[in-house]
Design a protein around this motif. Structure first.
Motif, short mmCIF file in Angstrom:
data_model
loop_
_atom_site.label_atom_id
_atom_site.label_comp_id
_atom_site.label_asym_id
_atom_site.label_seq_id
_atom_site.Cartn_x
_atom_site.Cartn_y
_atom_site.Cartn_z
N ALA A 66 4.78 4.33 -8.63
CA ALA A 66 3.68 5.28 -8.39
C ALA A 66 2.62 4.65 -7.49
O ALA A 66 2.09 5.30 -6.59
N LYS A 67 2.32 3.36 -7.74
CA LYS A 67 1.32 2.68 -6.92
C LYS A 67 1.83 2.50 -5.49
O LYS A 67 1.06 2.65 -4.53
N GLN A 73 1.08 6.61 0.92
CA GLN A 73 0.38 7.82 1.33
C GLN A 73 -0.98 7.48 1.96
O GLN A 73 -1.39 8.07 2.96
N ALA A 74 -1.68 6.48 1.38
CA ALA A 74 -2.98 6.06 1.93
C ALA A 74 -2.82 5.48 3.33
O ALA A 74 -3.66 5.73 4.21
N ILE A 75 -1.74 4.74 3.57
CA ILE A 75 -1.49 4.20 4.91
C ILE A 75 -1.22 5.35 5.88
O ILE A 75 -1.75 5.37 7.00
N ARG A 79 -6.30 5.96 5.17
CA ARG A 79 -7.34 5.63 4.19
C ARG A 79 -7.22 4.20 3.65
O ARG A 79 -8.11 3.71 2.99
N TYR A 80 -6.12 3.54 3.90
CA TYR A 80 -5.88 2.22 3.31
C TYR A 80 -6.76 1.17 3.98
O TYR A 80 -6.78 1.05 5.19
#
Length: 104
Positions: A66-67, A73-75, A79-80
């Protein structure tokens, strides 16, 4: 130097069909006596099934899927945030561990 592709070194080895069977030779001992297995096969099968069940459960592996999905998804979204200080500290800790020295 030229390589001759017509030469076949295996031609001099007799095939099993052409070999003369030995009449006075006893059959090998391994053919009549079974070698014991290193472990009980049913026990190994049970262990494999147990490991497959554990690996199929979410969050049971070496990493949190999940992490990983969240970070991926953040990358993708941009947003990462990379923390270079944390990376540098981790690298220095690893080098200290490899050298056998801890900070005092």
């Amino acid at each position: 130097m030229k390589i001759d592709q017509t030469a076949n070194p295996l031609n001099s080895v007799p095939s099993p069909a052409k070999a003369q069977p030995a009449k006075d030779v006893a059959p090998p001992a391994a053919a009549s006596v079974s070698t014991p297995l290193p472990a009980n096969l049913s026990s190994l099968t049970a262990q494999v099934r147990q490991l497959q069940t554990q690996l199929a459960q979410p969050g049971s592996g070496d990493f949190d899927t999940a992490k990983v999905t969240e970070i991926r998804q953040a990358i993708s979204d941009g947003r990462y945030q990379v923390n270079p200080e944390k990376i540098a500290d981790g690298l220095l800790d690893t080098v200290r561990d490899l050298l056998g020295k801890r900070p005092s």
